[in-house]
Write a protein that holds these residues in place. Sequence first.
Motif, short mmCIF file in Angstrom:
data_model
loop_
_atom_site.label_atom_id
_atom_site.label_comp_id
_atom_site.label_asym_id
_atom_site.label_seq_id
_atom_site.Cartn_x
_atom_site.Cartn_y
_atom_site.Cartn_z
N ALA A 296 -77.12 -52.47 82.49
CA ALA A 296 -77.38 -52.16 81.08
C ALA A 296 -76.61 -50.91 80.64
O ALA A 296 -76.02 -50.88 79.54
N ASN A 297 -76.59 -49.88 81.48
CA ASN A 297 -75.84 -48.66 81.14
C ASN A 297 -74.34 -48.91 81.11
O ASN A 297 -73.61 -48.33 80.30
N THR A 298 -73.85 -49.79 81.99
CA THR A 298 -72.43 -50.15 81.96
C THR A 298 -72.09 -50.87 80.66
O THR A 298 -71.02 -50.66 80.09
N ASN A 299 -73.00 -51.72 80.20
CA ASN A 299 -72.76 -52.41 78.92
C ASN A 299 -72.67 -51.41 77.76
O ASN A 299 -71.90 -51.62 76.81
N VAL A 300 -73.45 -50.32 77.82
CA VAL A 300 -73.35 -49.27 76.80
C VAL A 300 -71.97 -48.61 76.86
O VAL A 300 -71.33 -48.37 75.83
N ALA A 301 -71.51 -48.33 78.08
CA ALA A 301 -70.19 -47.70 78.24
C ALA A 301 -69.09 -48.62 77.71
O ALA A 301 -68.15 -48.16 77.05
N ILE A 302 -69.21 -49.92 77.98
CA ILE A 302 -68.23 -50.89 77.47
C ILE A 302 -68.26 -50.91 75.94
O ILE A 302 -67.21 -50.93 75.28
N ALA A 303 -69.46 -50.91 75.36
CA ALA A 303 -69.58 -50.93 73.90
C ALA A 303 -68.97 -49.68 73.28
O ALA A 303 -68.34 -49.74 72.22
N ASN A 304 -69.14 -48.53 73.93
CA ASN A 304 -68.53 -47.29 73.43
C ASN A 304 -67.00 -47.35 73.49
O ASN A 304 -66.32 -46.85 72.59
N GLU A 305 -66.47 -47.95 74.56
CA GLU A 305 -65.02 -48.12 74.64
C GLU A 305 -64.51 -49.05 73.53
O GLU A 305 -63.47 -48.80 72.91
N ASP A 306 -65.27 -50.12 73.28
CA ASP A 306 -64.90 -51.05 72.20
C ASP A 306 -64.97 -50.34 70.84
O ASP A 306 -64.15 -50.62 69.94
N LEU A 307 -65.93 -49.43 70.68
CA LEU A 307 -66.04 -48.67 69.43
C LEU A 307 -64.82 -47.77 69.24
O LEU A 307 -64.25 -47.68 68.14
N SER A 308 -64.42 -47.09 70.31
CA SER A 308 -63.23 -46.24 70.23
C SER A 308 -62.00 -47.07 69.90
O SER A 308 -61.12 -46.64 69.13
N GLN A 309 -61.92 -48.28 70.48
CA GLN A 309 -60.80 -49.17 70.18
C GLN A 309 -60.81 -49.59 68.71
O GLN A 309 -59.76 -49.67 68.06
N ALA A 310 -62.01 -49.85 68.17
CA ALA A 310 -62.10 -50.24 66.76
C ALA A 310 -61.65 -49.12 65.83
O ALA A 310 -61.01 -49.36 64.80
N LYS A 311 -61.97 -47.88 66.19
CA LYS A 311 -61.57 -46.73 65.35
C LYS A 311 -60.06 -46.54 65.32
O LYS A 311 -59.52 -45.98 64.35
N ILE A 312 -59.36 -46.98 66.37
CA ILE A 312 -57.90 -46.84 66.42
C ILE A 312 -57.24 -47.67 65.31
O ILE A 312 -56.10 -47.39 64.93
N SER A 313 -57.96 -48.67 64.79
CA SER A 313 -57.38 -49.50 63.71
C SER A 313 -57.00 -48.68 62.50
O SER A 313 -56.15 -49.09 61.70
N LYS A 314 -57.63 -47.50 62.32
CA LYS A 314 -57.29 -46.65 61.17
C LYS A 314 -56.01 -45.84 61.39
O LYS A 314 -55.48 -45.26 60.45
N ALA A 315 -55.55 -45.76 62.63
CA ALA A 315 -54.39 -44.92 62.96
C ALA A 315 -53.09 -45.64 62.60
O ALA A 315 -53.04 -46.88 62.53
#
Length: 448
Positions: free
Chosen positions: A59-78
């Motif tokens: 479950a904690n690994t899934n949180v870490a994966i979701a945070n990585e996906d969030l960081s990837q989504a934010k790169i769309s603004k760059a």
Amino acid sequence: MMTNFIKKKIKIYFLLVTLFCSGKSVIYSQQNDLNNTRPIQLEEAIQLGIQNNRQLKVANTNVAIANEDLSQAKISKAPRFGLNIDYNYIGNPKIFEGFYDKSVTVDYFDYQTVGTLVASMPLYYGGLIKNKIESQKLVTQIQETVVKMTEAEVKLAITQQFFTLEKLYQQIEVTKQNISNTELRIKQLKSRVENGQNLKSDLLRTELQQSNFQVSVFQDVNNIKLVSNYLDILIGLPTDTVLKPVLVENILPSKELTIEEILAEAYQNRYEIKQSEINVKLYESFLNSTKSGFKPNLSANFIFNSQYPAQWPNFTNNTLNFWAAGLSLSWDISSFYNLKHRVGSDKLQIDKSNTQLQIVKDEIDKEVKKATVRYAETKKNIPTFLKNVELAQNHYKIIKSRYDNDFALISDMVDAEVQLNSAKISLINANLDLIIQFYSLKYAMGKL
């Protein structure tokens, strides 16, 4: 006929003695296994579970994966950058007259290089990028609620197994005392049988009773190993570790809560409700992302190009550089009709997730009321079990006194002892069940 009957009785007697002796050796070896136990308190077990439980790690690994996906989504603004470099070797071309009649070889440049740098910056995509980032934030929050829910489930499972272990240990202690009592009585009966004061059947009945007690201990020891194995897996200890609970006082609350207060706590604290509420927001975000397809996209562009030799006429022996900057506007007009059903689907998903939220609340309502009733029921039954032990003890004392003065049969003594053993074990189970029900109620309230 009488001789055959006596032979059968002797065979049965020796069979019982054999079973009794083999049972004693098995019980003795089983009890030795419980000498090498690891003492553990509930808080320690819970801390080990939080650190080592594999379900929690996933479950904690899934949180870490979701945070990585969030960081990837934010790169769309760059801004986006691209670099392209070409090198080509060019052979000398030939010019033919007619249909391959005569040819003239042209001395041409043997190589060609081109370099291009492209940059683009999204300015407005109809809110698509913003909605995707918001959706990923909600996915991350959902994974975080899964961690909290898994942690509560692991704590409850650890608690249940911990106090189940304590039940088994206390049952063994009660039964061991009965084994000691029957051991003394067997010694007395052997002497009395030899003197003709008692029948051999009285001795056999008592030995059978002791054998049953030993079998009970044997089963409890095995159950301790099985429960310890499950608890070892939950908290990350070696799976052959036999655990021994160490109880701490003041586990139960001093203040009683009403059902209304308990329900209010559950609705406020349970992560299942929070997860369902986030699901509603997530589908609303998906709807906003779909609606962004109706809007135009605007981006800023920049390009720099360098090539040698230049391909423009009269500049073949020169390097050509040029740059361009501007805006790019695109609009998918067909989206006004081809996104219609996706919008309808997203709206239905929102309605569905709202209904699921109500279902979750109904389930929690049932769970809370069940836990409340079971806790109150177990607490109310304890005085009855205490009274049963008192009555069984008094009954046992009376029967023992009568038996010692030859006014009661051995069968009366056996029955009284079995009743007392059963009453004590029922009281043990009731007291520990009350603690388990209390933790179940805490889980239902979302406070575990």
